[in-house]
Structure formats: structure tokens, C-alpha cells
Design a protein around this motif. Structure first.
Motif, PDB file in Angstrom:
ATOM      1  N   UNK A 200       0.763  20.329 -44.854  1.00  9.99           N
ATOM      2  CA  UNK A 200       1.264  19.515 -44.521  1.00  9.99           C
ATOM      3  C   UNK A 200       2.875  19.556 -44.761  1.00  9.99           C
ATOM      4  N   UNK A 201       3.639  20.909 -44.846  1.00 10.37           N
ATOM      5  CA  UNK A 201       4.872  20.895 -44.524  1.00 10.37           C
ATOM      6  C   UNK A 201       5.325  20.799 -42.881  1.00 10.37           C
ATOM      7  N   UNK A 205       7.262  18.257 -40.728  1.00 11.00           N
ATOM      8  CA  UNK A 205       8.395  18.650 -40.195  1.00 11.00           C
ATOM      9  C   UNK A 205       8.275  18.547 -38.537  1.00 11.00           C
ATOM     10  N   UNK A 206       7.063  18.748 -37.681  1.00 11.31           N
ATOM     11  CA  UNK A 206       7.123  17.795 -36.674  1.00 11.31           C
ATOM     12  C   UNK A 206       7.937  16.829 -36.522  1.00 11.31           C
ATOM     13  N   UNK A 207       7.078  16.069 -37.438  1.00 18.19           N
ATOM     14  CA  UNK A 207       7.246  14.491 -37.388  1.00 18.19           C
ATOM     15  C   UNK A 207       8.131  14.029 -38.148  1.00 18.19           C
ATOM     16  N   UNK A 208       9.162  14.859 -38.627  1.00 17.54           N
ATOM     17  CA  UNK A 208      10.426  14.388 -39.502  1.00 17.54           C
ATOM     18  C   UNK A 208      10.176  13.726 -40.243  1.00 17.54           C
ATOM     19  N   UNK A 501      -1.689  12.111 -37.108  1.00 17.35           N
ATOM     20  CA  UNK A 501      -0.632  12.256 -35.847  1.00 17.35           C
ATOM     21  C   UNK A 501      -0.452  11.592 -35.050  1.00 17.35           C
ATOM     22  N   UNK A 502      -0.988  10.347 -34.868  1.00 17.70           N
ATOM     23  CA  UNK A 502      -0.737   9.562 -33.767  1.00 17.70           C
ATOM     24  C   UNK A 502       0.543   8.561 -34.265  1.00 17.70           C
ATOM     25  N   UNK A 503      -0.110   8.837 -35.794  1.00 19.58           N
ATOM     26  CA  UNK A 503       0.866   7.480 -36.184  1.00 19.58           C
ATOM     27  C   UNK A 503       2.960   7.675 -36.389  1.00 19.58           C
TER      28      UNK A 503
END
Length: 638
Positions: A200-201, A205-208, A501-503
Motif C-alpha cells: 500500500x505504501x 508513493x508511486x501515485x502521489x 493502478x489505472x486510475x
């Protein structure tokens, strides 16, 4: 006849063990050096320390909390009784108010002046009681008991190379000790993030995005953290237990919102700093609120969950062998109270109902037919499944309809738990409490199989907490006001929280609703799951790494019936003991006792103290003896 003891942790459990050790040592003349190690204040420990937000409350009424034995306590040796939390606050009300006024703590001053038996006091005020109780126990230590408190952590405990049974202890401040016995009583150790939290972390982090991992709410600093939880932002909240209640308080009143009292209940006025909380869980509803009245006559317990009724084989299965008796105990208490206090709502002679109920098997057609004949109103019947899963089978056309259904459930729960017309609920509470103690005793005595011991700490503890250990009714009334103000939205039950991941967002979908809710922040509103192997406590990590602890499914450590640590290979360490909520079968893990019930809290403390003293070949006393007068003690702080 001398002994050196290390106790890891300085919270209420250590206070209780020290009290019983003092009692036995005063009667036997034992010489004991006690080292208590905890970076947090002695008596309160970490969880109940005073420096918490004043809006965070204890979860029991002031009159229902004690850490010192009372007249009901059946213990070996001298018994020095002490007041409940309420009795102590009432006796010291004026001086505490003056002290708080001098310190500029006006909220605590107002609170102590207004506290009544049924008040749920702040943890900050409850901490004062624990500190006082600690000081009282220390003041009563006999001359032969010398106490040293170390404000640091234990890094490791090893069997000493020389000296039969001696334990070599390394503290974080560089101190080393050699002791004869060790009691682990750390309370709630932190755990390192597990795979779910790490994933989850990384996604956040990947998506802000924002993510708040499981933790002790008072330690997370969320009141002022408007970066992680921005005002006005949609936030998904996973969990509706007590951690959620704390979160709710800190993000609303803690950020400047206020409640206005009206004849219809509180109305919330936002400060503008609140996020919008979309909350859901497995059940989809918060824990049942505390009952606000007292039964005029408690049910006779246990009646069905007795030793004679249990199967004779030595290893019992919780669901197969014990649960039917628990369920019948709850139902029996419910109907006994219905017939006793509300006979006008029954349609059968009470004696006839009781006779037929006693011989009917739980869940049998005969029992169902009896209840249908004797109890006309559905709301007066005991429905254990509906009590546990009130949204099960409910499917709404919209998320708004789910929100309305949950809101109606909470409103009904608050009203019912304060209405003596449904005093059957209070009888069920007492039966559940009795059953909880009985099941914990079976686990403690080694009567349950390993899978069942794990379930004691899993679904059984979860059910108990949901029904019997919920929040004060005021907190749920506030929850309703927050829902009406648009600060809280209810998602329903069996919610799946997932990364998209897409949204590039978090999503939540309930089994009760066709809607999917998206947000940029997810809060795991729950305590960290107990895990000895994933503990952040250095002592537990070292013991685990050497195979000197055994972890049960569910993450808790295993002890034998004497509370001694069990190694990974099944052997028992004769000089190491453990107590607390992270010990398997933790029905004995409560931080406090309920007065007047001969609480197991005190009996367990007594057994541990006696077992420790026996390691020093000190003869402990037999049946209860008269209390001895307090005498000189020596204390120190490193």
C-alpha cells in the motif's frame, strides 16, 4: 531466600504483578530486587500515558475501572484493596481541580469537577489514577523488596553463561543486569509493516497518494497533519472499531469543529478543516455502544457453559465444542431477563419456557419453535446472527441508500442501548462477559486446540469487542451528527479497499452497494495486527530469532498454563513469563479489572507473582491472610 526480577513494561499489568509480589513478600519476608524497564511513565505505560489528546476517552465508565483488588477478589495471601477510578476521583476531586488550575489545564479541571460514576473519562485523567495506584503500591512495598525503574528499553535477554538459571539482560542505555526471572509485560508492541502495508505504501508513493498504516491513533499526529489528510478531501477509512472512533474525534473536534446540544441530540458545526470520511468495514457498522443503565438483577452465570456440559476429551475445539454452549448461554440470559422484567411481552408461562429451553439444543427446530410460540415480537427474540452481522443479505440500489441504512442502524443502537425496555441486552452483556472469561480460562489451561486458541484472539475476541466493548453512546450520537453534517459517509459491509493502478487512486466497494467510491487517501483505522515474528520490539526480535518464542497462528506468542514462555521446539523456559494482549488466548489481557466480579486480572497477577517467588525458593503463603501494614521500601530511577 533472595531473588532479582526483571519486568519489561511499566503499565497496569506490571502494577498488578508488583502489588501481588509485594503482598506475598510482606508475608514471607522474601528479599526481592525488582527492575522495571519502560521508556514510558510507570503505572500508565505507553497506552495510558497522560500526554495524549484530551478528547481521547477511556472506553469504560469510571465506576467500572479498577487496578487494585476489592472485596470480591479471592487471592492467596494478603489482599490490600483499593478504590475504583471513580471512587478515587471523587475523593480527590477538589485537590485535582486545584492542581489542574495551577497547571493551566482547564479542560482537565472542568472534567474532574463534572465526573460521575457513568462518565467515560479522558485517558489523560485516567492516567492520573494509574500513576497514583503505582505510587500507592510502591509505598506499600515491604523492606525486603527494592524497586528500580529504568526509563529505557530492554534490547535482549539471554541465559547467562555462568550461574544456574541466571538471565543476562542488556538495556538500551548500556546498563546490563543479571536476574533470576523475567516477566514480559510490554502491552502493545509495535510491529514492522507487513506485505499488505508495504504494498500500500509503495502504491501510494508511486501515485502521489496518501496512506495511513495501522497504528495507535494517539501516536499518529493526525490532528495537525493536513498534508496527509487535507481539509475537504475525500478519504477512505477501512475499519469502524475503536481506532476509528479515535480517528473521528481527532479529525473533527480535534481540528476545531464543535457540537451544539439540541433536544434531538448533538448537531455538528464544522471548522472547515475536516476531510470527508467514507467509512466501511467487514460488518459495515460501528461497535455496539455501551449500555447506560444497570440491571436490577443480574443473570445467574454460568448456566449452560459449564465444565459438566463440555465434552470430556481434553483438547476442545472452540467452534464445535464450546461455541454452541456460549450461544445458548447468551440466549438463555436474554430470555430469562425478558420473562423476568417484561412478562407482558411473552406468551408462555416462564417456568414452562425455561424447562423446555434448558433441554433444547442450540439451533434446533425445537428451540426455534419454542421461541416463536413464546415471544410474539421479533424484536424481542435473540438473533445472534443479526446481532453480529446486521447488514448481511442487504443489497441497496445506491450508495446513498446504504448510508441511510447504516445511519438508521446506529440511531437504533444508541436508542436501544439506553432503553431499559430492552434490558435483555444488558443480560446478554453479562453472559458474554462470563463466557469470555470461561473461554479464556480454557485457553489458559491448555484445554483448547491450537486453531481454537488462535480463534480466541480472532473472531471470538472480535465478536466480544463488537458487542460488549464498544464506544460510549455519546461517541455514536456524535457519529450521527457528523453523518448529518456531511463529514462522514457510510459505505456498508464487506468492503473491499483496493488500489487502482489505472486510475491512480484508492477505491472502495461494499457488498451492500453497486457503487464504487474513489479517493486519494486511504486510512487503515485499526491497531497493528499482533505478530511476534514481525515485532518492532528488539527484545522480541532477538528471542524469536533464537527460537526462544513460539508464535501461534494469528501472530501471538505461546505460554504454558503458568504463563511461562514456550520455545519454538515446544520446551518451556522455567524463568521467563509473559502476560498481556499479545499473549495467545488473551482473555486475561485486559489492562484493568471490572470491580465486584473477582476479576481474573488479579488472579493471574497473583499466580505470576507466586511463580516468580518460588524460583527464589521463597515459601509463599497459603490461604488468604490478614493484610500487613506498609513498611519501608527503596526505589530508584535510572
Amino acid at each position: 531466600m533472595s531473588l532479582t526480577l526483571l519486568v519489561v513494561g511499566a503499565g497496569p499489568r506490571t502494577l498488578g504483578v508488583l502489588d501481588r509480589l509485594s503482598a506475598h513478600a510482606s508475608a514471607s519476608g522474601a528479599e526481592v530486587d525488582v527492575h522495571v524497564v519502560d521508556p514510558h511513565p510507570a503505572g500508565a505505560g505507553r497506552i495510558w500515558r497522560a500526554d495524549q489528546h484530551p478528547l481521547l476517552w477511556m472506553n469504560s465508565r469510571a465506576a467500572d475501572v479498577t487496578v487494585l483488588p476489592d472485596a470480591s477478589s479471592r487471592l492467596e495471601g494478603p489482599v490490600r484493596t483499593g478504590p475504583t477510578l471513580y471512587a478515587w476521583l471523587d475523593a480527590h476531586r477538589a485537590e485535582l481541580a486545584q492542581e489542574f488550575a495551577r497547571a493551566g489545564q482547564d479542560a482537565l479541571r472542568r472534567e474532574v469537577l463534572a465526573v460521575q460514576e457513568g462518565t467515560f473519562v479522558s485517558r489523560a485523567l485516567g492516567s492520573r489514577y494509574l500513576s497514583w495506584a503505582w505510587d500507592r503500591v510502591v509505598a506499600g512495598l515491604p523492606a525486603g523488596v527494592r524497586l528500580t525503574v529504568h526509563r529505557t528499553r530492554v534490547l535482549d535477554v539471554r541465559d547467562a553463561l555462568h550461574g544456574a538459571g541466571r538471565q543476562h539482560v542488556a538495556l538500551e542505555d548500556g546498563t546490563t543486569l543479571d536476574v533470576d526471572a523475567v516477566v514480559l509485560a510490554q502491552g502493545h508492541p509495535d510491529v514492522v509493516p507487513g506485505p499488505r502495508e508495504v504494498a500500500a505504501r509503495e502504491f501510494a508513493d508511486r501515485h502521489g497518494l496518501g496512506y495511513v498504516a495501522p497504528g495507535y491513533t494517539s501516536d499518529l499526529g493526525l490532528t495537525e497533519d493536513e498534508v496527509t489528510l487535507p481539509p475537504g478531501r475525500d478519504v477512505l477509512v477501512a475499519g469502524m472499531g475503536l481506532a476509528f472512533v479515535d480517528l473521528l474525534v481527532l479529525l473533527t473536534q480535534g481540528r476545531g469543529g464543535r457540537f451544539e446540544e439540541t433536544p434531538d441530540g448533538p448537531v455538528y458545526h464544522p471548522s472547515g478543516r475536516e476531510p470527508v470520511l467514507h467509512v466501511g468495514s467487514r460488518r459495515g457498522v460501528p461497535y455496539r455502544s455501551k449500555i447506560t443503565y444497570q440491571l436490577t438483577e443480574r443473570p445467574v452465570l454460568p448456566r449452560f457453559l459449564t465444565e459438566e456440559a463440555l465434552p470430556s476429551h481434553s483438547r476442545l475445539n472452540l467452534r464445535r465444542d464450546v461455541w454452541p454452549l456460549v450461544a445458548k448461554e447468551l440466549a438463555g440470559a436474554h430470555y430469562a431477563e425478558l420473562f423476568r422484567s417484561h412478562p407482558e411481552r411473552t406468551a408462555l408461562d416462564a417456568a414452562e419456557f425455561d424447562r423446555r429451553f434448558a433441554v433444547a439444543g442450540w439451533g434446533s427446530p425445537d428451540l426455534d419453535a419454542l421461541v416463536a410460540q413464546a415471544v410474539p415480537a421479533v424484536q424481542d427474540r435473540f438473533d445472534l446472527h443479526r446481532l453480529d452481522r446486521p447488514l448481511d443479505g442487504f443489497r441497496a440500489p445506491t450508495g446513498s441508500a446504504v448510508h441511510d441504512r447504516v445511519r438508521a442502524h446506529v440511531a437504533d443502537d444508541v436508542a436501544r442501548r439506553g432503553d431499559p425496555g430492552f434490558s435483555m441486552d444488558a443480560a446478554v452483556f453479562h453472559a458474554l462477559l462470563s463466557g469470555y472469561v470461561t473461554v479464556a480460562g480454557l485457553a489458559h489451561a491448555g484445554r483448547l486446540d491450537d486453531a481454537s486458541v488462535a480463534e480466541v484472539d480472532g473472531w471470538w475476541h472480535g465478536l466480544f469487542s463488537y458487542v460488549a466493548s464498544g464506544p460510549p453512546p455519546r461517541r455514536l450520537a456524535e457519529l450521527l451528527a457528523l453523518a448529518d453534517a456531511g463529514v462522514v459517509r457510510f459505505l456498508g459491509g464487506d468492503v473491499r479497499f483496493a488500489p487502482d493502478e489505472v486510475g491512480g487512486c484508492w477505491t472502495a466497494r461494499s457488498a451492500n452497494s453497486p457503487d464504487t467510491v474513489s479517493a486519494t487517501v486511504l486510512v487503515d483505522a485499526r491497531l497493528p495486527q499482533a505478530s511476534v515474528t514481525a515485532s518492532a520490539d528488539p527484545l522480541l526480535r532477538h528471542l524469536t530469532g533464537r527460537g526462544e518464542l513460539r508464535e501461534l497462528a494469528g501472530g501471538k506468542l505461546v505460554v504454558d498454563p503458568e504463563q511461562r514462555l514456550v520455545h519454538a521446539d515446544g520446551t518451556v523456559h522455567p524463568r521467563r513469563f509473559a502476560v498481556g494482549p499479545w499473549v495467545a488466548g488473551g482473555g486475561w489481557a485486559a489492562a484493568f479489572a471490572r470491580p465486584g466480579l473477582d476479576a481474573g486480572f488479579f488472579r493471574l497477577n497473583d499466580r505470576v507473582a507466586r511463580a516468580v517467588l518460588q524460583l527464589g525458593t521463597v515459601s509463599v503463603v497459603g490461604p488468604r491472610a490478614a493484610s500487613s501494614a506498609p513498611s519501608r521500601r527503596t526505589t530508584g530511577v535510572r
